[in-house]
Write a protein that holds these residues in place. Structure first.
Motif, PDB file in Angstrom:
ATOM      1  N   VAL A 323       0.875  -1.179   0.000  1.00 42.32           N
ATOM      2  CA  VAL A 323       0.000   0.000   0.000  1.00 42.32           C
ATOM      3  C   VAL A 323       0.908   1.223   0.000  1.00 42.32           C
ATOM      4  O   VAL A 323       1.753   1.379   0.880  1.00 42.32           O
ATOM      5  CB  VAL A 323      -0.925   0.019   1.234  1.00 42.32           C
ATOM      6  CG1 VAL A 323      -1.796   1.269   1.226  1.00 42.32           C
ATOM      7  CG2 VAL A 323      -1.792  -1.226   1.273  1.00 42.32           C
ATOM      8  N   VAL A 324       0.754   2.076  -1.013  1.00 36.77           N
ATOM      9  CA  VAL A 324       1.580   3.275  -1.118  1.00 36.77           C
ATOM     10  C   VAL A 324       0.669   4.494  -1.145  1.00 36.77           C
ATOM     11  O   VAL A 324      -0.507   4.407  -1.523  1.00 36.77           O
ATOM     12  CB  VAL A 324       2.487   3.241  -2.368  1.00 36.77           C
ATOM     13  CG1 VAL A 324       3.451   2.087  -2.292  1.00 36.77           C
ATOM     14  CG2 VAL A 324       1.658   3.156  -3.654  1.00 36.77           C
ATOM     15  N   ALA A 325       1.208   5.631  -0.720  1.00 39.06           N
ATOM     16  CA  ALA A 325       0.425   6.868  -0.692  1.00 39.06           C
ATOM     17  C   ALA A 325       1.272   8.020  -1.210  1.00 39.06           C
ATOM     18  O   ALA A 325       2.499   8.050  -0.997  1.00 39.06           O
ATOM     19  CB  ALA A 325      -0.052   7.169   0.726  1.00 39.06           C
ATOM     20  N   THR A 326       0.633   8.952  -1.897  1.00 36.79           N
ATOM     21  CA  THR A 326       1.337  10.126  -2.414  1.00 36.79           C
ATOM     22  C   THR A 326       0.345  11.274  -2.568  1.00 36.79           C
ATOM     23  O   THR A 326      -0.861  11.050  -2.749  1.00 36.79           O
ATOM     24  CB  THR A 326       2.010   9.829  -3.764  1.00 36.79           C
ATOM     25  OG1 THR A 326       2.682  10.998  -4.219  1.00 36.79           O
ATOM     26  CG2 THR A 326       1.010   9.402  -4.808  1.00 36.79           C
ATOM     27  N   ASN A 327       0.876  12.503  -2.473  1.00 41.42           N
ATOM     28  CA  ASN A 327       0.038  13.688  -2.697  1.00 41.42           C
ATOM     29  C   ASN A 327       0.506  14.465  -3.922  1.00 41.42           C
ATOM     30  O   ASN A 327       0.138  15.621  -4.109  1.00 41.42           O
ATOM     31  CB  ASN A 327       0.052  14.598  -1.461  1.00 41.42           C
ATOM     32  CG  ASN A 327       1.473  14.972  -1.033  1.00 41.42           C
ATOM     33  OD1 ASN A 327       2.413  14.881  -1.815  1.00 41.42           O
ATOM     34  ND2 ASN A 327       1.625  15.382   0.211  1.00 41.42           N
ATOM     35  N   ARG A 328       1.328  13.847  -4.758  1.00 42.80           N
ATOM     36  CA  ARG A 328       1.850  14.510  -5.954  1.00 42.80           C
ATOM     37  C   ARG A 328       0.930  14.301  -7.155  1.00 42.80           C
ATOM     38  O   ARG A 328       0.258  13.285  -7.257  1.00 42.80           O
ATOM     39  CB  ARG A 328       3.253  13.987  -6.289  1.00 42.80           C
ATOM     40  CG  ARG A 328       4.320  14.318  -5.260  1.00 42.80           C
ATOM     41  CD  ARG A 328       4.555  15.825  -5.182  1.00 42.80           C
ATOM     42  NE  ARG A 328       5.751  16.133  -4.425  1.00 42.80           N
ATOM     43  CZ  ARG A 328       5.801  16.356  -3.118  1.00 42.80           C
ATOM     44  NH1 ARG A 328       4.678  16.285  -2.407  1.00 42.80           N
ATOM     45  NH2 ARG A 328       6.939  16.651  -2.509  1.00 42.80           N
ATOM     46  N   GLY A 329       0.973  15.250  -8.066  1.00 42.08           N
ATOM     47  CA  GLY A 329       0.239  15.118  -9.321  1.00 42.08           C
ATOM     48  C   GLY A 329       1.166  14.558 -10.388  1.00 42.08           C
ATOM     49  O   GLY A 329       1.867  13.570 -10.151  1.00 42.08           O
ATOM     50  N   ILE A 330       1.175  15.178 -11.564  1.00 43.14           N
ATOM     51  CA  ILE A 330       2.099  14.749 -12.624  1.00 43.14           C
ATOM     52  C   ILE A 330       3.448  15.375 -12.318  1.00 43.14           C
ATOM     53  O   ILE A 330       3.595  16.604 -12.324  1.00 43.14           O
ATOM     54  CB  ILE A 330       1.581  15.177 -14.007  1.00 43.14           C
ATOM     55  CG1 ILE A 330       0.245  14.474 -14.293  1.00 43.14           C
ATOM     56  CG2 ILE A 330       2.604  14.847 -15.091  1.00 43.14           C
ATOM     57  CD1 ILE A 330      -0.426  14.922 -15.572  1.00 43.14           C
ATOM     58  N   THR A 331       4.421  14.556 -12.057  1.00 36.91           N
ATOM     59  CA  THR A 331       5.737  15.044 -11.633  1.00 36.91           C
ATOM     60  C   THR A 331       6.831  14.137 -12.164  1.00 36.91           C
ATOM     61  O   THR A 331       6.559  13.048 -12.694  1.00 36.91           O
ATOM     62  CB  THR A 331       5.803  15.137 -10.090  1.00 36.91           C
ATOM     63  OG1 THR A 331       7.030  15.728  -9.702  1.00 36.91           O
ATOM     64  CG2 THR A 331       5.703  13.762  -9.459  1.00 36.91           C
ATOM     65  N   THR A 332       8.072  14.581 -12.022  1.00 38.49           N
ATOM     66  CA  THR A 332       9.214  13.845 -12.560  1.00 38.49           C
ATOM     67  C   THR A 332       9.501  12.608 -11.714  1.00 38.49           C
ATOM     68  O   THR A 332       9.483  12.664 -10.489  1.00 38.49           O
ATOM     69  CB  THR A 332      10.460  14.747 -12.582  1.00 38.49           C
ATOM     70  OG1 THR A 332      10.157  15.935 -13.303  1.00 38.49           O
ATOM     71  CG2 THR A 332      11.633  14.041 -13.241  1.00 38.49           C
ATOM     72  N   ILE A 333       9.753  11.492 -12.396  1.00 40.24           N
ATOM     73  CA  ILE A 333      10.171  10.273 -11.703  1.00 40.24           C
ATOM     74  C   ILE A 333      11.602  10.488 -11.223  1.00 40.24           C
ATOM     75  O   ILE A 333      12.486  10.826 -12.014  1.00 40.24           O
ATOM     76  CB  ILE A 333      10.099   9.047 -12.627  1.00 40.24           C
ATOM     77  CG1 ILE A 333       8.683   8.879 -13.174  1.00 40.24           C
ATOM     78  CG2 ILE A 333      10.544   7.789 -11.890  1.00 40.24           C
ATOM     79  CD1 ILE A 333       8.585   7.868 -14.294  1.00 40.24           C
ATOM     80  N   ARG A 334      11.837  10.319  -9.939  1.00 40.86           N
ATOM     81  CA  ARG A 334      13.160  10.577  -9.380  1.00 40.86           C
ATOM     82  C   ARG A 334      14.195   9.659 -10.032  1.00 40.86           C
ATOM     83  O   ARG A 334      13.988   8.453 -10.138  1.00 40.86           O
ATOM     84  CB  ARG A 334      13.122  10.347  -7.865  1.00 40.86           C
ATOM     85  CG  ARG A 334      14.367  10.810  -7.153  1.00 40.86           C
ATOM     86  CD  ARG A 334      14.164  10.791  -5.661  1.00 40.86           C
ATOM     87  NE  ARG A 334      15.382  11.168  -4.968  1.00 40.86           N
ATOM     88  CZ  ARG A 334      15.498  11.253  -3.658  1.00 40.86           C
ATOM     89  NH1 ARG A 334      14.457  11.009  -2.882  1.00 40.86           N
ATOM     90  NH2 ARG A 334      16.639  11.606  -3.109  1.00 40.86           N
ATOM     91  N   GLY A 335      15.300  10.236 -10.460  1.00 41.62           N
ATOM     92  CA  GLY A 335      16.358   9.474 -11.113  1.00 41.62           C
ATOM     93  C   GLY A 335      16.242   9.449 -12.620  1.00 41.62           C
ATOM     94  O   GLY A 335      17.077   8.859 -13.303  1.00 41.62           O
ATOM     95  N   THR A 336      15.181  10.100 -13.166  1.00 44.21           N
ATOM     96  CA  THR A 336      15.010  10.173 -14.618  1.00 44.21           C
ATOM     97  C   THR A 336      14.607  11.600 -14.995  1.00 44.21           C
ATOM     98  O   THR A 336      14.412  12.458 -14.137  1.00 44.21           O
ATOM     99  CB  THR A 336      13.911   9.209 -15.113  1.00 44.21           C
ATOM    100  OG1 THR A 336      12.637   9.709 -14.677  1.00 44.21           O
ATOM    101  CG2 THR A 336      14.118   7.808 -14.589  1.00 44.21           C
ATOM    102  N   ASN A 337      14.471  11.853 -16.298  1.00 45.31           N
ATOM    103  CA  ASN A 337      13.981  13.138 -16.785  1.00 45.31           C
ATOM    104  C   ASN A 337      12.539  13.047 -17.265  1.00 45.31           C
ATOM    105  O   ASN A 337      12.022  13.986 -17.866  1.00 45.31           O
ATOM    106  CB  ASN A 337      14.870  13.654 -17.936  1.00 45.31           C
ATOM    107  CG  ASN A 337      16.289  13.928 -17.471  1.00 45.31           C
ATOM    108  OD1 ASN A 337      16.488  14.421 -16.360  1.00 45.31           O
ATOM    109  ND2 ASN A 337      17.261  13.599 -18.306  1.00 45.31           N
TER     110      ASN A 337
END
Length: 467
Positions: A323-337
């Protein structure tokens, strides 16, 4: 001579509890048909999200879901962590529930994949069954023969045990006499003795002795005299996690590493041997796997390597429910562009069952504030609650909750007993919310050190950043 004055103020330190952000959560607040109640077990609103979490919970309890992943997505302050806490409370102690934060992975003294693997194995339980021979009965008499001369010989004795059908006398050695003394076993107690280890467990007092004057205490537990044979074969169940088995078998200090927290990296060979052994126990019927839940908050903080590892780990037959949770919308995947919804790669998103949370209405904010006032033991007037609800609607629920204890302290300062609107106004002026803080920063940013003041053309963009 001056009279000595003693303070009459006393503090009860037997029960000290810290009040946390989610200490009022007792469960998901669902009825037997998995329908969410309006206000129940500390949960308010989010009916569709709670119902979806209840369905997932029922599948976990029935053992019909494993190697699956759930994403709880929503704006900040909409109860994502509260739903996860409610799931943990509803599962009970039998099902393992491990909770970590996404940023925690990068601050540990081990590789990222090792930290994730340990977290995954903390969420997988093993219920080990074993049969032991025990002697269970009511103590009729304990007779201990002490030598007349000190040091001449060791103590000996006899123990008489009975059930409803038989009575037997056992000879006692020095170790058993010492164990009986430690447990303070006396005539009328119902005890169980493990034949393999010699461990004595006091089950309670016999109902036949319930009228004894020396047995009537608040902590005394009365039990029936055992029936049948004195010697019985009993199934004992031990519940441990795979991570605990890993630590015990990988460190020289054994299980002590569980208390020190210095587990270090565990070699893959050790885990393979343990998995093989657990598989053998499962085939023999000695153990069963209990897939638990691993909750990762702020999952957008993980990088592409961690996401790839989780993608592969979910395909393992012994993986827990993620089970994962996040409050981000469309954003950059960490470690990539690359950008992606919630900062999670598309291939992992495709595996997720997504539950969304919605902003709370003013009525729901009022009910949550009522629950928090009760949890924090703060008496507040209706006018003050109405003002606090209005502040929560204009700013954020979290900010309004933070003002409860601050307003209670302001009320205490003026020697009041009930928090009034003036106390709320006072702390509202003392502590800024995000919106007012951003406005203040925009006004005085030139006076701050290392301030990157926007040029004339960027002022509109900067003002748009203010929520």
């Amino acid at each position: 001579m001056a009279e000595l004055k003693l303070s009459s103020e006393t503090r009860d330190l037997t029960r000290v509890e810290r009040i946390g952000a989610h200490s009022h959560i007792r469960g998901l607040g669902l009825d037997s048909a998995l329908e969410p109640r309006a206000v129940s077990e500390g949960m308010v609103g989010q009916t569709s999200a709670r119902k979806a979490a209840g369905v997932i919970l029922q599948m976990i309890k029935d053992g019909k879901i494993a190697g699956r992943a759930v994403l709880i997505a929503g704006q900040p302050g909409t109860g994502k962590t509260a739903i996860a806490m409610g799931m943990a409370k509803s599962l009970g102690l039998e099902t393992p529930f491990a909770m970590i934060s996404g940023s925690e992975i990068f601050s540990l003294e081990m590789s990222k994949t090792e930290a994730l693997m340990q977290a995954l194995r903390k969420a997988i339980g093993v219920r080990i069954k074993e049969e032991t021979e025990i002697i269970e009965g009511e103590v009729v008499e304990v007779q201990i023969d002490r030598p007349a001369v000190a040091g001449a010989a060791s103590k000996t004795g006899k123990l008489t045990l009975k059930t409803t059908e038989m009575e037997t006398v056992y000879d006692l050695g020095a170790k058993m006499i010492e164990a009986l003394g430690k447990e303070k076993v006396q005539s009328g107690d119902v005890i169980a003795i493990d034949k393999a280890s010699g461990k004595i467990t006091k089950l309670g007092r016999s109902f036949a002795r319930s009228r004894d004057y020396d047995a009537m205490g608040p902590q005394v537990k009365f039990v029936q005299c055992p029936d049948g044979e004195l010697q019985k074969r009993k199934e004992v169940v031990h519940c441990v996690t795979l991570h605990e088995i890993d630590v015990i078998n990988s460190r020289t200090q054994g299980f002590l590493a569980l208390f020190t927290g210095d587990t270090g990296e565990i070699r893959a060979e050790v885990r393979e041997q343990i998995d093989t052994k657990v598989a053998e126990w499962r085939e023999e019927g000695k153990a069963e796997i209990v897939p638990g839940v691993l909750f990762i908050d702020e999952v957008h903080m993980l990088d592409i390597e961690c996401f790839s590892f989780l993608n592969r780990a979910l395909e393992n037959e012994m993986s827990p429910i993620l089970v994962v949770a996040t409050n981000r919308g469309i954003t950059t995947i960490r470690g990539t562009n690359y950008k992606s919804p919630h900062g999670i790669p598309i291939d992992l998103l495709d595996r997720l069952l997504i539950i969304t949370t919605q902003p709370y209405s003013k009525d729901e904010i009022r009910k949550i504030l009522d629950i928090r006032c009760q949890e924090e033991e703060v008496d507040m007037s209706e006018e003050a609650k109405a003002l606090l609800t209005h502040i929560g609607g204009e700013t954020s629920l979290r900010y309004a909750i933070h003002l409860i204890t601050a307003a209670a302290l302001a009320c205490l300062k003026r020697k009041g007993r009930l928090v009034e609107s003036e106390d709320i106004t006072r702390v509202y002026n003392l502590f800024l919310d995000v919106k007012r803080s951003a406005q203040y920063l925009m006004e005085y940013q030139n006076e701050y050190m290392s301030s990157e003041a926007p040029v004339a053309g960027e002022e509109d963009d900067a003002s748009a950043m203010v929520p």
